[in-house]
Design an enzyme around this catalytic site. Structure first.
Site, mmCIF file in Angstrom:
data_model
loop_
_atom_site.group_PDB
_atom_site.id
_atom_site.type_symbol
_atom_site.label_atom_id
_atom_site.label_comp_id
_atom_site.label_asym_id
_atom_site.label_seq_id
_atom_site.Cartn_x
_atom_site.Cartn_y
_atom_site.Cartn_z
ATOM 1 N N MET A 1 -4.620 0.031 3.227
ATOM 2 C CA MET A 1 -5.492 -0.112 2.315
ATOM 3 C C MET A 1 -7.100 0.129 2.794
ATOM 4 S SD MET A 1 -7.053 -3.674 0.470
ATOM 5 C CE MET A 1 -7.689 -4.446 2.055
ATOM 6 N N CYS A 2 -7.761 1.216 2.204
ATOM 7 C CA CYS A 2 -8.889 1.740 2.357
ATOM 8 C C CYS A 2 -10.008 1.524 1.389
ATOM 9 C CB CYS A 2 -8.697 3.181 2.852
ATOM 10 S SG CYS A 2 -7.698 3.505 4.285
ATOM 11 N N GLY A 3 -11.158 1.830 1.629
ATOM 12 C CA GLY A 3 -12.220 1.775 0.731
ATOM 13 C C GLY A 3 -13.075 3.118 0.532
#
Length: 301
Positions: A1-3
């Site tokens: 998960m990244c932003g």
């Protein structure tokens, strides 16, 4: 998960506030990416015959002053530069290939993060707030910016593995997702002359776009072909000299949100990253359609 986050200013009067507007957007993605963060900012263009490069050292207290003196002596070209933490922005009146060759000889451990007329890429390990403060993001000026916060899943937490990744002159890419065919595609691209510094799957996506652009594709054509060539799930934000683009894979399981007003276009992995923007309550807000490209660019000068 990244932003991932991006901000494109339609109103030039806001360019002096770009960093101030963007800083809370990047920091809002901390929970999605606490391992490392980075951003690519566009502005302060160099003139005809000049090239602008961002160089970053892999060790602290690197002697950039000595490097610049050696580079000036080797190329004999007019130049200007300034240091920002572990990075420098170099402006030099010379061919990019000649500068790259000289840097490879004089400073093989220094990374060329970006090159072009406008782009600066700054990134590193640490929380987004730490990266923002390290490079003085809040005081930066420019026309547009994209950023990334990383939670490492498939490769080591390093400065080199942080996003954005350069994909060519004034081009860069940030990515939320995972590619399943990056090992095979990396081998194929290496045979085509594309070099890689990490095992990061995003660097393969960046390399693929760079290769397609080298073959003469437009950015739109290159991104269209990526939908078939890249197996996996992804949301990409791509920075260009004149704007940015957003595209999601056909399944679109990675979140993304877009917002547009008369003053700006913004994108993020989550709405909370947009909530600090002025006028967001009146913005047109929507989820990008899968396998559909969105591009905002101003006319070239």
């Amino acid at each position: 998960m990244c932003g991932i986050v991006g901000l494109y200013l339609k109103n030039p009067a806001l360019e002096s506030q770009l960093g101030k507007l963007f800083e809370p957007m990047l920091e809002a993605m901390t929970d999605r990416g606490p391992d490392s963060a980075g951003f690519a900012i566009y502005g302060d263009e160099v003139g005809e015959g000049w090239v602008k490069l961002t160089l970053q050292a892999t060790t602290e207290h690197y002697d950039f002053k000595a490097l610049i003196a050696a580079l000036e002596g080797k190329l004999g070209a007019p130049l200007d530069w300034f240091q920002n933490a572990s990075a420098i922005v170099l402006k030099i009146k010379a061919e990019e290939a000649a500068v790259r060759a000289a840097l490879g000889e004089l400073a093989p451990t220094v990374r060329i993060m970006s090159a072009g007329k406008s782009i600066e890429i700054l990134k590193g390990m640490g929380l987004p707030k730490e990266i923002s403060e390290r490079f003085g993001l809040g005081s930066m000026k420019g026309s547009h910016i994209i950023g990334h916060t990383r939670m490492a899943t498939e490769s080591a937490v390093t400065m080199e593995g942080s996003h954005p990744f350069s994909t060519g002159a004034d081009l860069c890419l940030v990515h939320n997702g995972s590619l399943s065919n990056h090992f095979r595609l990396r081998q194929e691209l290496r045979r085509e002359g594309i070099n890689f510094d990490t095992e990061n799957d995003t660097e393969v996506a960046a390399g693929y776009l760079a290769w397609r652009l080298q073959q003469g594709d437009s950015l739109k054509t290159a991104l269209d072909s990526s939908l078939e060539a890249l197996d996996g799930f992804f949301t990409f934000a791509i920075g260009t000299r004149n704007g940015f683009a957003v595209i999601r894979d056909p399944i679109a399981c990675k979140p993304a949100i877009l917002a547009e007003t008369d003053d700006y276009v913004a994108m993020a992995s989550e709405y909370q990253a947009l909530s600090s923007l002025p006028g967001i309550e009146k913005a047109k807000v929507w989820e990008p359609v899968p396998a559909t490209m969105y591009i905002w660019e101003r006319e070239s000068a």
